[in-house]
Scaffold this motif. Structure first.
Motif, PDB file in Angstrom:
ATOM      1  N   GLU A 169       0.516  -1.771   0.071  1.00 17.95           N
ATOM      2  CA  GLU A 169      -0.041  -0.079   0.134  1.00 17.95           C
ATOM      3  C   GLU A 169       1.115   1.135  -0.101  1.00 17.95           C
ATOM      4  N   ALA A 170       1.765   1.435   0.569  1.00 16.72           N
ATOM      5  CA  ALA A 170       2.433   2.301   0.783  1.00 16.72           C
ATOM      6  C   ALA A 170       3.130   2.397  -0.508  1.00 16.72           C
ATOM      7  N   HIS A 171       3.569   2.033  -1.451  1.00 16.74           N
ATOM      8  CA  HIS A 171       4.413   2.272  -2.970  1.00 16.74           C
ATOM      9  C   HIS A 171       3.318   2.704  -3.358  1.00 16.74           C
ATOM     10  N   ARG A 172       1.635   3.563  -3.446  1.00 14.35           N
ATOM     11  CA  ARG A 172       1.276   3.359  -4.572  1.00 14.35           C
ATOM     12  C   ARG A 172       0.978   4.729  -5.134  1.00 14.35           C
ATOM     13  N   ASN A 173       1.203   5.923  -4.501  1.00 11.95           N
ATOM     14  CA  ASN A 173       1.661   6.765  -5.000  1.00 11.95           C
ATOM     15  C   ASN A 173       3.620   7.105  -5.282  1.00 11.95           C
ATOM     16  N   HIS A 174       4.296   6.081  -5.341  1.00 11.78           N
ATOM     17  CA  HIS A 174       5.525   6.679  -6.112  1.00 11.78           C
ATOM     18  C   HIS A 174       6.137   4.557  -6.484  1.00 11.78           C
ATOM     19  N   ILE A 175       7.061   4.874  -7.151  1.00  5.65           N
ATOM     20  CA  ILE A 175       7.885   3.705  -7.732  1.00  5.65           C
ATOM     21  C   ILE A 175       8.621   4.577  -6.901  1.00  5.65           C
ATOM     22  N   HIS A 176       9.566   2.538  -6.310  1.00  7.47           N
ATOM     23  CA  HIS A 176      10.992   3.257  -5.399  1.00  7.47           C
ATOM     24  C   HIS A 176      11.748   2.243  -6.809  1.00  7.47           C
ATOM     25  N   LEU A 177      12.688   2.951  -6.861  1.00  5.96           N
ATOM     26  CA  LEU A 177      14.228   1.686  -7.383  1.00  5.96           C
ATOM     27  C   LEU A 177      14.976   2.366  -6.216  1.00  5.96           C
ATOM     28  N   ASP A 178      16.394   1.300  -6.924  1.00  6.44           N
ATOM     29  CA  ASP A 178      17.283   1.397  -6.015  1.00  6.44           C
ATOM     30  C   ASP A 178      18.926   0.189  -6.918  1.00  6.44           C
ATOM     31  N   ASN A 179      20.109   0.479  -6.413  1.00  6.54           N
ATOM     32  CA  ASN A 179      20.637  -0.271  -7.229  1.00  6.54           C
ATOM     33  C   ASN A 179      21.206  -1.132  -6.216  1.00  6.54           C
ATOM     34  N   GLY A 180      20.548  -1.527  -4.742  1.00  8.66           N
ATOM     35  CA  GLY A 180      21.242  -2.465  -3.590  1.00  8.66           C
ATOM     36  C   GLY A 180      21.939  -3.881  -4.612  1.00  8.66           C
ATOM     37  N   ILE A 181      20.873  -4.464  -5.357  1.00 12.62           N
ATOM     38  CA  ILE A 181      20.423  -5.091  -5.996  1.00 12.62           C
ATOM     39  C   ILE A 181      21.862  -5.385  -6.936  1.00 12.62           C
ATOM     40  N   SER A 182      21.444  -4.376  -8.444  1.00 20.91           N
ATOM     41  CA  SER A 182      22.171  -4.666  -9.184  1.00 20.91           C
ATOM     42  C   SER A 182      23.270  -4.172  -9.753  1.00 20.91           C
ATOM     43  N   GLY A 183      23.522  -3.099  -8.475  1.00 18.99           N
ATOM     44  CA  GLY A 183      25.504  -2.339  -8.077  1.00 18.99           C
ATOM     45  C   GLY A 183      25.110  -1.756  -9.033  1.00 18.99           C
ATOM     46  N   ALA A 184      26.296  -1.501 -10.348  1.00 18.60           N
ATOM     47  CA  ALA A 184      26.474  -1.120 -11.508  1.00 18.60           C
ATOM     48  C   ALA A 184      26.107  -1.419 -12.127  1.00 18.60           C
ATOM     49  N   GLY A 185      25.552  -2.630 -12.399  1.00 21.93           N
ATOM     50  CA  GLY A 185      25.252  -3.352 -13.545  1.00 21.93           C
ATOM     51  C   GLY A 185      24.001  -2.933 -13.964  1.00 21.93           C
ATOM     52  N   LEU A 186      23.634  -3.892 -15.110  1.00 22.38           N
ATOM     53  CA  LEU A 186      22.239  -3.818 -15.263  1.00 22.38           C
ATOM     54  C   LEU A 186      21.112  -4.583 -14.818  1.00 22.38           C
ATOM     55  N   SER A 187      20.291  -4.725 -14.806  1.00 24.64           N
ATOM     56  CA  SER A 187      19.900  -5.722 -13.608  1.00 24.64           C
ATOM     57  C   SER A 187      18.854  -7.756 -14.792  1.00 24.64           C
ATOM     58  N   SER A 188      19.433  -8.599 -13.778  1.00 20.48           N
ATOM     59  CA  SER A 188      19.149  -9.284 -14.543  1.00 20.48           C
ATOM     60  C   SER A 188      17.725 -10.118 -13.710  1.00 20.48           C
ATOM     61  N   PHE A 189      17.035 -11.329 -13.849  1.00 22.12           N
ATOM     62  CA  PHE A 189      16.030 -11.243 -13.696  1.00 22.12           C
ATOM     63  C   PHE A 189      16.049 -13.099 -12.842  1.00 22.12           C
ATOM     64  N   ARG A 190      15.051 -12.755 -11.656  1.00 23.89           N
ATOM     65  CA  ARG A 190      15.261 -14.441 -10.802  1.00 23.89           C
ATOM     66  C   ARG A 190      14.344 -14.589 -10.513  1.00 23.89           C
ATOM     67  N   SER A 191      13.449 -15.678 -10.831  1.00 23.40           N
ATOM     68  CA  SER A 191      12.862 -16.183 -10.850  1.00 23.40           C
ATOM     69  C   SER A 191      11.729 -16.451  -9.147  1.00 23.40           C
TER      70      SER A 191
END
Length: 259
Positions: A169-191
């Motif tokens: 519910e807390a994210h109904r007014n925005h999209i949050h993004l961070d690089n905590g998992i992907s670091g300096a690179g682009l993302s990868s998918f984890r099922s």
């Protein structure tokens, strides 16, 4: 006890930009842990990729503090978004970047490595609104939702951790993004990532018009649907291949232009 909205507004008034302070769930194992860093250790900026930043709570401009490497990633995203979609924006409304962790370092906001996007605007009009709390029941909600998920899909290319209104519910007014998992690179998918699976299901439903249930589970229907979408865009295989993951997301973004 102050409400969160009053608390954030108070922080902004005091010169400490408040964000929503999205925490890292126990189910997520980032490459590193968020650290509390002092605001003065981070450069301040009022613009991102040349676009002014406005505080969503009151619409005013502020100085936002960002980790320099994370800011470069944001600017690369902003450039790629406008080149990919043709949808320019001359203002970004946000709930914040760095926030004082007050000793509780459980969010990448405390490291200056997170951003909460509320709206992208051009000439005073919202090009994309992340304020699902305002438009969920709007007669134009279907069109607004398509723009929302096209933006979310594009963000998922550049960042592995993107939280939408499906997260809580807390994210109904925005999209949050961070690089905590992907670091300096682009993302990868984890099922096993509920966040990423939700994005696959939501983009399939709202951008590709596939009647898929949004469960957050990597089930047979989701695999089958995503593979069919990949095949239609000239790719074979599964989303666990990074190239296929990005191909799927870019195909989703292109659906916005073809509408």
């Amino acid at each position: 006890m102050l409400s969160r909205r009053h608390f954030l507004t108070g922080l902004a008034t005091a010169g400490v930009l408040g964000a929503t302070g999205c925490t890292i769930p126990d189910s997520v194992t980032p490459r590193e842990r968020a650290q509390c860093v002092p605001r003065d250790s981070l450069p301040g900026t009022r613009r991102l990729a040349g676009v002014p930043l406005h505080y969503e709570v009151d619409g005013g401009t502020r100085t936002f503090h960002l980790d320099p490497a994370f800011q470069q990633q944001l600017e690369a995203w902003a450039t790629d978004w406008q080149e990919t979609t043709g949808l320019r924006f001359d203002r970004l409304d946000t709930y914040g970047t760095w926030i004082d962790g007050r000793g509780q370092c459980d969010s990448w906001h405390h490291s200056g490595r997170a951003l909460d996007i509320a709206r992208l605007r051009l000439n005073g009009r919202a090009v994309v609104s992340c304020r699902e709390d305002l438009w969920a029941d709007d007669p134009a909600a279907a069109s607004l939702r398509r723009g929302y998920w096209a933006l979310a899909a594009h963000l998922h290319i550049h960042f592995a951790y993107v939280l939408t209104y499906l997260y809580d519910e807390a994210h109904r007014n925005h999209i949050h993004l961070d690089n905590g998992i992907s670091g300096a690179g682009l993302s990868s998918f984890r099922s096993g990532s509920r966040v990423q699976v939700q994005a696959v299901q939501a983009t399939a439903r709202w951008l590709f018009d596939e009647p898929i249930e949004i469960t957050g589970r990597w089930d047979a229907e989701t695999r089958r649907t995503s593979r069919a979408i990949l095949q239609a865009s000239g790719h074979t295989g599964d989303l666990t291949d990074q190239a296929n993951w990005h191909a799927y997301l870019r195909a989703a973004v292109r659906q916005l232009r073809s509408a």
